[in-house]
Each structure stands twice: as C-alpha cells, then as structure tokens.
Design a protein around this motif. Structure first.
Motif, PDB file in Angstrom:
ATOM      1  N   MET A 146       9.391 -27.358 -21.183  1.00 11.54           N
ATOM      2  CA  MET A 146       9.451 -26.043 -20.548  1.00 11.54           C
ATOM      3  C   MET A 146       8.051 -25.628 -20.095  1.00 11.54           C
ATOM      4  O   MET A 146       7.056 -25.900 -20.774  1.00 11.54           O
ATOM      5  CB  MET A 146       9.991 -25.002 -21.541  1.00 11.54           C
ATOM      6  N   ARG A 171      15.384 -29.812 -18.841  1.00 15.79           N
ATOM      7  CA  ARG A 171      15.130 -28.544 -19.544  1.00 15.79           C
ATOM      8  C   ARG A 171      13.831 -28.613 -20.348  1.00 15.79           C
ATOM      9  O   ARG A 171      13.209 -27.592 -20.610  1.00 15.79           O
ATOM     10  CB  ARG A 171      16.320 -28.204 -20.454  1.00 15.79           C
ATOM     11  N   GLN A 189      20.554 -24.584 -27.396  1.00 15.90           N
ATOM     12  CA  GLN A 189      20.347 -23.148 -27.139  1.00 15.90           C
ATOM     13  C   GLN A 189      21.498 -22.303 -27.690  1.00 15.90           C
ATOM     14  O   GLN A 189      21.679 -22.248 -28.897  1.00 15.90           O
ATOM     15  CB  GLN A 189      20.104 -22.934 -25.652  1.00 15.90           C
ATOM     16  N   GLY A 228      20.415 -12.022 -20.930  1.00 16.21           N
ATOM     17  CA  GLY A 228      19.910 -12.850 -19.839  1.00 16.21           C
ATOM     18  C   GLY A 228      20.258 -14.313 -19.945  1.00 16.21           C
ATOM     19  O   GLY A 228      19.715 -15.133 -19.198  1.00 16.21           O
ATOM     20  N   LYS A 229      21.127 -14.668 -20.851  1.00 21.57           N
ATOM     21  CA  LYS A 229      21.503 -16.070 -21.015  1.00 21.57           C
ATOM     22  C   LYS A 229      22.835 -16.334 -20.324  1.00 21.57           C
ATOM     23  O   LYS A 229      23.555 -15.409 -19.955  1.00 21.57           O
ATOM     24  CB  LYS A 229      21.587 -16.422 -22.496  1.00 21.57           C
ATOM     25  N   ARG A 279       7.223 -22.437 -19.740  1.00 16.88           N
ATOM     26  CA  ARG A 279       6.927 -21.226 -20.504  1.00 16.88           C
ATOM     27  C   ARG A 279       8.164 -20.840 -21.304  1.00 16.88           C
ATOM     28  O   ARG A 279       9.267 -21.319 -21.035  1.00 16.88           O
ATOM     29  CB  ARG A 279       6.539 -20.078 -19.568  1.00 16.88           C
ATOM     30  N   GLN A 280       7.963 -19.970 -22.275  1.00 17.00           N
ATOM     31  CA  GLN A 280       9.076 -19.499 -23.078  1.00 17.00           C
ATOM     32  C   GLN A 280       9.932 -18.543 -22.250  1.00 17.00           C
ATOM     33  O   GLN A 280       9.432 -17.584 -21.680  1.00 17.00           O
ATOM     34  CB  GLN A 280       8.554 -18.782 -24.331  1.00 17.00           C
ATOM     35  N   GLU A 281      11.228 -18.824 -22.164  1.00 15.61           N
ATOM     36  CA  GLU A 281      12.148 -17.986 -21.405  1.00 15.61           C
ATOM     37  C   GLU A 281      13.400 -17.749 -22.230  1.00 15.61           C
ATOM     38  O   GLU A 281      13.582 -18.350 -23.301  1.00 15.61           O
ATOM     39  CB  GLU A 281      12.527 -18.676 -20.090  1.00 15.61           C
ATOM     40  N   ALA A 282      14.261 -16.849 -21.710  1.00 18.11           N
ATOM     41  CA  ALA A 282      15.517 -16.596 -22.415  1.00 18.11           C
ATOM     42  C   ALA A 282      16.341 -17.864 -22.516  1.00 18.11           C
ATOM     43  O   ALA A 282      17.022 -18.099 -23.510  1.00 18.11           O
ATOM     44  CB  ALA A 282      16.312 -15.504 -21.699  1.00 18.11           C
ATOM     45  N   GLN A 283      16.252 -18.707 -21.485  1.00 19.76           N
ATOM     46  CA  GLN A 283      17.046 -19.931 -21.479  1.00 19.76           C
ATOM     47  C   GLN A 283      16.344 -20.980 -20.635  1.00 19.76           C
ATOM     48  O   GLN A 283      15.799 -20.671 -19.570  1.00 19.76           O
ATOM     49  CB  GLN A 283      18.436 -19.648 -20.901  1.00 19.76           C
ATOM     50  N   ALA A 284      16.314 -22.189 -21.126  1.00 21.42           N
ATOM     51  CA  ALA A 284      15.700 -23.278 -20.365  1.00 21.42           C
ATOM     52  C   ALA A 284      16.588 -23.623 -19.176  1.00 21.42           C
ATOM     53  O   ALA A 284      17.790 -23.834 -19.333  1.00 21.42           O
ATOM     54  CB  ALA A 284      15.516 -24.498 -21.261  1.00 21.42           C
ATOM     55  N   GLU A 285      15.964 -23.692 -18.001  1.00 23.58           N
ATOM     56  CA  GLU A 285      16.717 -23.986 -16.786  1.00 23.58           C
ATOM     57  C   GLU A 285      16.828 -25.501 -16.580  1.00 23.58           C
ATOM     58  O   GLU A 285      15.922 -26.258 -16.907  1.00 23.58           O
ATOM     59  CB  GLU A 285      16.008 -23.375 -15.573  1.00 23.58           C
TER      60      GLU A 285
END
Length: 271
Positions: free
Chosen positions: A100, A97, A203, A180-181, A102-108
């Motif tokens: 990252m 994770r 998170q 979106g999480k 880029r900044q996103e709703a949740q780290a994949e």
C-alpha cells in the motif's frame, strides 16, 4: 550328585527363558521398525527453501519497513504477518493491494508491483516464518470447477446467496459497506484469488475456514461466480445491465410514462 544336577537344570531353564525373552523382544522390535510410520523429520524441501530465500530478499527490500524485520508488524504501519500464510500474501500481492502507498480505509485493487513468481516467493517466505493457509494456483481451481455438474453449480449459487450475496451483491456487482469500505465486484477476478480470499478473509471479509465452507463448497461457489460472469443474459429480451427483467421493466415504464407526458402536453398545446 542329584542336587548339583537339579541346580544345573534350573540354570539352563532360566538361561533358555532369558534367551527366548530376548528373541521375542528382537522380533517385536524388528516388526515395529518395519511397519511403524517414520519418526524422523522429513527431508527439507530444497526447492521451497530456495524459493523462500528469494522471497526473503524481496521482503527485506520492499516489505520490511511496514511489517518489521521478522514480519512481526510495526505499530501504525502494518500488521504482523506471522501465521497469515502464503494464501493471504498471494491474494494481497497478486491483486495489487499490497504494498500500500498509504494507510486507507480499504486497500484498492491495482496493477501488481510484483510478478506472480515473485508473489509466490514472498508467500513461501511468510509461510516458512509462521505457517498458515497455503496458496493455490488458478490452474488447480479451474481443473476442479471444470468437472462440476449443473447441480453442484446450483448448490454453489445457494451457498453464494447465503454467505456472499449480502455484501458482494446477488449478481456479484459488489456493494457499499460502512466507514468508506466496500465489497468489491467479483467479475473478472481470478478463481485462485476468490479461493484465497475465502480462506483468509482479507480486510472486512469474514474467514470461511474449511470447517465452515469445505474446499469442495468453495469450488462450487467459484463455479457459480464464473457461471454468472459468463452468462451475459441473466433474463429479459433486452439485457439491460445485469439485473434481469426488472431493469427492462423499469426502462419500459420510464419510456412509456415520458411518452404519455409528452403526448399529453402536445395535445394540450393543440387544443
């Protein structure tokens, strides 16, 4: 002559009392030194300092732009890491994770950029900077879960349903959250990652500190998750999905009603 003699005796008694007092102090001091806990700082752990130095080098090359030179955080890029502890770092780095893109709703979750050894070094550096929960190894957790009885695993299931099932699903399949999480599926997740996630609350996940879930209860929850993931037949003779007999009942209903509809149309066409 009697007065000087009494005077000398008085001084002897005083000197004797003083000597006994000093002797008593020396005896008490000696006993305290011998049995009291050490008051000096522990010797520095050379291995840990070496590992933290390796972690600092990795941090300066890969993390400093988002988290700052002293891990104090950078506005709009990354949070402060002071006090998050090595457990949070190992969870985020070993699961891919972090870092990252880029900044996103949740780290994949993705392929880790660092090896487990490098993640351990980064964790040591962050632990040295600000303390916090320390990481664990997969072997440590596996050794604990392997000794649990069926009763303890069942207790872990009850804790899972109360604390985790509403987000991760009662069959550990994950579930959607707001904005979106989502709560990820737990199948195939290493036991040390699950433990560290409970300990640090990454998170959207709440923190399950040891005062809320003891280390023993965390291990029971992990043992239950492993039991679910290993048990490929949660119920029903056909094992459709991981939802037990309800899935099979729905499949039988759909097949049956479709067959009846086709048969009805065929009979209507013949008549």
């Amino acid at each position: 002559m009697a007065a000087p003699t009494r005077h000398r005796h008085r001084w002897r008694r005083r000197l004797g009392a003083l000597a006994r007092f000093i002797g008593a102090l020396a005896l008490v001091g000696g006993i305290y030194t011998g049995f009291a806990p050490g008051i000096y700082a522990d010797e520095p752990d050379k291995e840990f300092e070496k590992l933290a130095a390796e972690g600092k080098e990795l941090y300066d090359n890969s993390c400093v732009s988002c988290h700052g030179p002293k891990a104090e955080g950078v506005d709009g890029r990354g949070p402060s890491l002071i006090g998050v502890g090595g457990a949070a770092v190992e969870f985020q780095v070993n699961s891919g994770r972090m870092p990252m893109a880029r900044q996103e709703a949740q780290a994949e979750r993705k392929q880790p950029m660092f090896t487990p050894k490098e993640a351990e070094a980064l964790a040591a550096y962050i632990q040295q900077l600000g303390g916090g929960p320390e990481g664990v190894t997969d072997e440590e957790i596996d050794a604990l879960t392997g000794d649990l009885s069926d009763t303890e695993i069942a207790e872990g299931g009850e804790l899972f349903r109360v604390n985790c099932g509403s987000c991760h699903g009662f069959a550990t399949g994950g579930g959607a959250l707001s904005s979106g999480k989502y709560a990820p599926a737990l199948e195939g997740v290493a036991s040390d990652e699950i433990y560290e996630a409970m300990l640090t609350g990454p998170q959207n996940m709440p923190v399950f500190a040891n005062a809320q879930l003891t280390p023993e209860e965390k291990v029971e929850v992990i043992a239950y998750i492993e039991y679910l993931n290993e048990d490929r037949d949660p119920g029903g003779p056909l094992t459709l999905g991981r939802f037990g007999p309800s899935t099979e009942g729905l499949a039988i209903f759909l097949v049956g009603i479709t067959t009846l509809a086709v048969a009805t149309l065929w009979i209507a066409g013949k008549s």
